[in-house]
Write a protein that holds these residues in place. Structure first.
Motif, PDB file in Angstrom:
ATOM      1  N   ALA A  98      -0.695   0.701  -6.143  1.00  0.00           N
ATOM      2  CA  ALA A  98      -1.283  -0.014  -4.983  1.00  0.00           C
ATOM      3  C   ALA A  98      -0.669  -1.240  -4.423  1.00  0.00           C
ATOM      4  N   THR A  99       0.015  -1.883  -5.325  1.00  0.00           N
ATOM      5  CA  THR A  99       0.834  -3.302  -4.794  1.00  0.00           C
ATOM      6  C   THR A  99       1.993  -2.537  -3.982  1.00  0.00           C
ATOM      7  N   VAL A 100       2.485  -1.301  -4.273  1.00  0.00           N
ATOM      8  CA  VAL A 100       3.695  -0.825  -3.463  1.00  0.00           C
ATOM      9  C   VAL A 100       3.026  -0.482  -2.079  1.00  0.00           C
ATOM     10  N   LEU A 101       1.966   0.287  -1.970  1.00  0.00           N
ATOM     11  CA  LEU A 101       1.182   0.489  -0.923  1.00  0.00           C
ATOM     12  C   LEU A 101       0.841  -0.969   0.009  1.00  0.00           C
ATOM     13  N   CYS A 102       0.644  -1.845  -0.701  1.00  0.00           N
ATOM     14  CA  CYS A 102       0.316  -3.063  -0.063  1.00  0.00           C
ATOM     15  C   CYS A 102       1.490  -3.654   0.655  1.00  0.00           C
ATOM     16  N   ILE A 103       2.612  -3.432   0.008  1.00  0.00           N
ATOM     17  CA  ILE A 103       3.831  -3.836   0.692  1.00  0.00           C
ATOM     18  C   ILE A 103       4.125  -3.120   1.815  1.00  0.00           C
ATOM     19  N   LEU A 104       3.929  -1.883   1.867  1.00  0.00           N
ATOM     20  CA  LEU A 104       3.997  -0.864   2.895  1.00  0.00           C
ATOM     21  C   LEU A 104       3.345  -1.234   3.948  1.00  0.00           C
ATOM     22  N   ARG A 105       1.891  -1.589   3.789  1.00  0.00           N
ATOM     23  CA  ARG A 105       0.965  -2.019   4.855  1.00  0.00           C
ATOM     24  C   ARG A 105       1.466  -3.023   5.543  1.00  0.00           C
TER      25      ARG A 105
ATOM     26  N   ASN B 117       2.911  11.053 -11.252  1.00  0.00           N
ATOM     27  CA  ASN B 117       4.126  11.406 -10.751  1.00  0.00           C
ATOM     28  C   ASN B 117       5.054  10.053 -10.481  1.00  0.00           C
ATOM     29  N   PRO B 118       5.576   9.686 -11.648  1.00  0.00           N
ATOM     30  CA  PRO B 118       6.404   8.246 -11.548  1.00  0.00           C
ATOM     31  C   PRO B 118       7.562   8.322 -10.898  1.00  0.00           C
ATOM     32  N   SER B 119       8.158   9.419 -10.613  1.00  0.00           N
ATOM     33  CA  SER B 119       9.532   9.564  -9.893  1.00  0.00           C
ATOM     34  C   SER B 119       9.078   9.337  -8.335  1.00  0.00           C
ATOM     35  N   PHE B 120       8.099   9.617  -7.762  1.00  0.00           N
ATOM     36  CA  PHE B 120       7.873   9.062  -6.354  1.00  0.00           C
ATOM     37  C   PHE B 120       7.529   7.905  -6.420  1.00  0.00           C
ATOM     38  N   TYR B 121       6.932   6.963  -7.327  1.00  0.00           N
ATOM     39  CA  TYR B 121       6.873   5.420  -7.375  1.00  0.00           C
ATOM     40  C   TYR B 121       8.279   5.018  -7.646  1.00  0.00           C
ATOM     41  N   ARG B 122       9.285   5.754  -8.172  1.00  0.00           N
ATOM     42  CA  ARG B 122      10.556   5.281  -8.330  1.00  0.00           C
ATOM     43  C   ARG B 122      11.212   5.544  -6.897  1.00  0.00           C
ATOM     44  N   ARG B 123      11.141   6.447  -6.311  1.00  0.00           N
ATOM     45  CA  ARG B 123      11.677   6.621  -5.115  1.00  0.00           C
ATOM     46  C   ARG B 123      11.026   5.413  -3.923  1.00  0.00           C
ATOM     47  N   LEU B 124       9.932   5.444  -4.075  1.00  0.00           N
ATOM     48  CA  LEU B 124       9.351   4.265  -2.930  1.00  0.00           C
ATOM     49  C   LEU B 124       9.791   2.889  -3.287  1.00  0.00           C
ATOM     50  N   VAL B 125      10.121   2.454  -4.460  1.00  0.00           N
ATOM     51  CA  VAL B 125      10.525   1.202  -4.901  1.00  0.00           C
ATOM     52  C   VAL B 125      12.137   1.320  -4.480  1.00  0.00           C
ATOM     53  N   GLY B 126      12.717   2.373  -4.623  1.00  0.00           N
ATOM     54  CA  GLY B 126      13.864   2.182  -4.348  1.00  0.00           C
ATOM     55  C   GLY B 126      14.382   2.186  -2.833  1.00  0.00           C
TER      56      GLY B 126
ATOM     57  N   THR C 167       4.615  -5.500  10.442  1.00  0.00           N
ATOM     58  CA  THR C 167       5.670  -6.313  10.874  1.00  0.00           C
ATOM     59  C   THR C 167       6.879  -5.583  11.123  1.00  0.00           C
ATOM     60  N   ILE C 168       6.594  -4.165  11.413  1.00  0.00           N
ATOM     61  CA  ILE C 168       7.734  -3.247  11.680  1.00  0.00           C
ATOM     62  C   ILE C 168       9.020  -3.613  12.659  1.00  0.00           C
ATOM     63  N   PHE C 169       8.746  -4.417  13.503  1.00  0.00           N
ATOM     64  CA  PHE C 169       9.985  -4.817  14.420  1.00  0.00           C
ATOM     65  C   PHE C 169      10.289  -6.466  13.976  1.00  0.00           C
TER      66      PHE C 169
ATOM     67  N   THR D  61      17.275  -5.813   5.549  1.00  0.00           N
ATOM     68  CA  THR D  61      17.041  -6.344   6.695  1.00  0.00           C
ATOM     69  C   THR D  61      15.580  -7.222   6.758  1.00  0.00           C
ATOM     70  N   ARG D  62      14.717  -7.159   5.538  1.00  0.00           N
ATOM     71  CA  ARG D  62      13.708  -7.951   5.268  1.00  0.00           C
ATOM     72  C   ARG D  62      13.742  -8.705   4.326  1.00  0.00           C
ATOM     73  N   PRO D  63      14.104  -9.768   4.160  1.00  0.00           N
ATOM     74  CA  PRO D  63      14.524 -10.693   2.935  1.00  0.00           C
ATOM     75  C   PRO D  63      12.787 -11.209   2.541  1.00  0.00           C
ATOM     76  N   ASP D  64      11.962 -11.111   3.660  1.00  0.00           N
ATOM     77  CA  ASP D  64      10.600 -11.554   3.229  1.00  0.00           C
ATOM     78  C   ASP D  64       9.852 -10.910   2.067  1.00  0.00           C
ATOM     79  N   ILE D  65      10.080  -9.443   1.774  1.00  0.00           N
ATOM     80  CA  ILE D  65       9.645  -8.757   0.984  1.00  0.00           C
ATOM     81  C   ILE D  65      10.279  -8.677  -0.446  1.00  0.00           C
ATOM     82  N   SER D  66      11.380  -9.565  -0.628  1.00  0.00           N
ATOM     83  CA  SER D  66      12.225  -9.512  -1.747  1.00  0.00           C
ATOM     84  C   SER D  66      11.348  -9.699  -2.949  1.00  0.00           C
ATOM     85  N   ASN D  67      10.670 -10.903  -3.009  1.00  0.00           N
ATOM     86  CA  ASN D  67       9.875 -11.353  -4.239  1.00  0.00           C
ATOM     87  C   ASN D  67       8.820 -10.202  -4.371  1.00  0.00           C
ATOM     88  N   ALA D  68       8.371  -9.492  -3.730  1.00  0.00           N
ATOM     89  CA  ALA D  68       7.309  -8.701  -3.866  1.00  0.00           C
ATOM     90  C   ALA D  68       7.800  -7.254  -4.374  1.00  0.00           C
ATOM     91  N   VAL D  69       9.090  -7.106  -3.639  1.00  0.00           N
ATOM     92  CA  VAL D  69       9.778  -5.805  -4.343  1.00  0.00           C
ATOM     93  C   VAL D  69      10.409  -5.971  -5.728  1.00  0.00           C
TER      94      VAL D  69
END
Length: 159
Positions: free
Chosen positions: A125-132, A84-93, A137-139, A101-109
């Motif tokens: 798996a890399t997207v899941l790592c970014i989400l973890r 299901n590549p559309s789910f991946y595309r929505r997550l990356v979007g 660091t949610i706050f 608000t989170r420029p620290d993830i810009s390179n990974a994204v």
């Protein structure tokens, strides 16, 4: 749109510009959260990130210290294709939206957004790592104090 939201809440247009009229105010505008203290403004996207975690099913997952492993090399042909590549595309979007608000993830994204046409399991798996990482660091967000001078500092690494 943000000013329309302020009008719906019954707040003046200057609510985000002048914070001296109230000592504590929490305004929900779009998915971003503004907390206005007596002489400061805190800007974060924890609500949007929390909704993203529940959409993916990462509400009870462990956190990581960095968004992407140091020696992670993503390729076009590495790993099995996603069903299901559309789910991946929505997550990356959604992650691209969080960069505001989170420029620290810009390179990974940026790395995972290069594989939107044919995402693989290694990319997911890399997207899941970014989400973890975001979960741990949610706050984190931007803090603007009225006491500090407005000075922009920028850093660049150019090879």
């Amino acid at each position: 749109m943000a000013l329309n939201k302020l009008h719906e809440l019954g707040l003046p247009n200057s609510a985000l510009l002048s914070l001296t009229w109230v000592t504590w105010l929490a305004i929900m505008i779009l998915p971003y959260f503004f907390v206005a203290l007596a002489k400061a403004l805190f800007y974060l996207s924890s609500k949007y990130a929390s909704e993203l975690f529940s959409r993916v099913g990462l509400t009870d997952s462990k956190t990581v210290d960095i968004p992407v492993e140091l020696n992670a090399h993503l390729t076009l042909t590495g790993g099995k294709s996603l069903s299901n590549p559309s789910f991946y595309r929505r997550l990356v979007g959604s992650l691209v939206y969080l960069i505001v608000t989170r420029p620290d993830i810009s390179n990974a994204v940026h790395q995972v957004s290069q594989y939107m046409s044919t995402p693989r399991l290694t990319h997911y798996a890399t997207v899941l790592c970014i989400l973890r990482y975001l979960k741990g660091t949610i706050f984190h967000g931007f803090f603007y104090s009225a006491q500090s001078p407005l000075v922009l500092h920028a850093f660049s690494v150019a090879d």
